[in-house]
Scaffold this active site. Structure first.
Site, mmCIF file in Angstrom:
data_model
loop_
_atom_site.group_PDB
_atom_site.id
_atom_site.type_symbol
_atom_site.label_atom_id
_atom_site.label_comp_id
_atom_site.label_asym_id
_atom_site.label_seq_id
_atom_site.Cartn_x
_atom_site.Cartn_y
_atom_site.Cartn_z
ATOM 1 N N HIS A 124 0.831 -1.201 0.000
ATOM 2 C CA HIS A 124 0.000 0.000 0.000
ATOM 3 C C HIS A 124 0.865 1.251 0.000
ATOM 4 C CE1 HIS A 124 -2.325 -3.242 1.852
ATOM 5 N NE2 HIS A 124 -3.398 -2.649 1.392
ATOM 6 N N LYS A 149 -1.499 -8.021 -4.301
ATOM 7 C CA LYS A 149 -2.393 -6.858 -4.264
ATOM 8 C C LYS A 149 -1.559 -5.584 -4.147
ATOM 9 C CE LYS A 149 -5.677 -4.361 -1.352
ATOM 10 N NZ LYS A 149 -6.271 -4.297 -0.004
#
Length: 226
Positions: A124, A149
């Site tokens: 992230h 991700k």
């Protein structure tokens, strides 16, 4: 348009799949998420007073569960030690179909050695889009990710195009999320380019720019991805 079924050590996902990210209201919202079109339920353990609630959710919904105990350095609310955080994830893996662990987490390797369910390795960036995106994805793959991700914050439309190009070039299961106002549309558009997952909320967002599960379901149906 990229439609496929992933087989992650017996855990099968029809993609693109909508993940309902649930926080403090997880137990109450799980069934609502199922009714609104979610395919997977993410239980944000770092947002729960009692992480053990995942056991109850497991017994009340038919959807697969993803357990996440987000580290504070990547936008999470967990404030305990890394040893405790990883221990909670290990316990949650007993009731989960897939576990989310951050690429940069100190306890990543320990967790991945202990769990038997598939691992989603996440990265992230709430400030921008790193220049080394492709190497980050490769690092996650080398770490043993079943799914990678990447959630980043584009500030220009050119950056969003670069993220879509990465999806088109990637064969390993990859989820790309655009956070913030500029990247918000990627939550609906990226699945058309191969993002295997997209994340929505039920009652309140758990990340910047997040759409609701209902909005994502409608958008993906309009775009022919459902």
């Amino acid at each position: 348009m990229c439609f496929r079924t992933l087989d992650l050590n017996g855990f099968r996902i029809k993609t693109p799949a909508i993940v309902a990210s649930l926080g403090a209201d997880a137990e109450r919202s799980a069934k609502i998420a199922e009714a609104q079109g979610a395919d997977i339920i993410e239980v944000r353990l770092d947002l729960l007073e009692d992480p053990g609630v995942i056991r109850d959710i497991r017994s009340t919904v038919s959807l697969p569960l993803m357990a996440t105990n987000r580290i504070s350095s990547e936008g999470g609310s967990f404030r305990g030690s890394e040893e405790l955080r990883i221990g909670i994830l290990m316990e949650a893996s007993r009731f989960s179909d897939i576990i989310d662990i951050e690429l940069m987490a100190p306890g990543r390797n320990r967790l991945m050695e202990e769990i038997s369910c598939p691992a989603l390795v996440s990265y992230h960036d709430f400030n921008g889009v790193p220049d080394n995106m492709r190497s980050i994805i490769e690092d996650a793959r080398r770490a043993g990710a079943d799914v990678v991700k990447i959630a980043v914050t584009p500030h220009t439309m050119r950056e969003t195009l670069d993220l879509l190009r990465i999806l088109l070039d990637e064969s390993h299961p990859l989820c790309v999320i655009g956070m913030g106002a500029v990247g918000r549309h990627l939550r609906a558009v990226a699945p058309l380019y191969g993002s295997v997952l997209t994340y929505g909320y039920v009652t309140e967002p758990t990340a910047p720019g997040q759409m609701s599960v209902r909005e994502l379901d409608i958008a993906l149906r309009c775009l022919g991805a459902r």
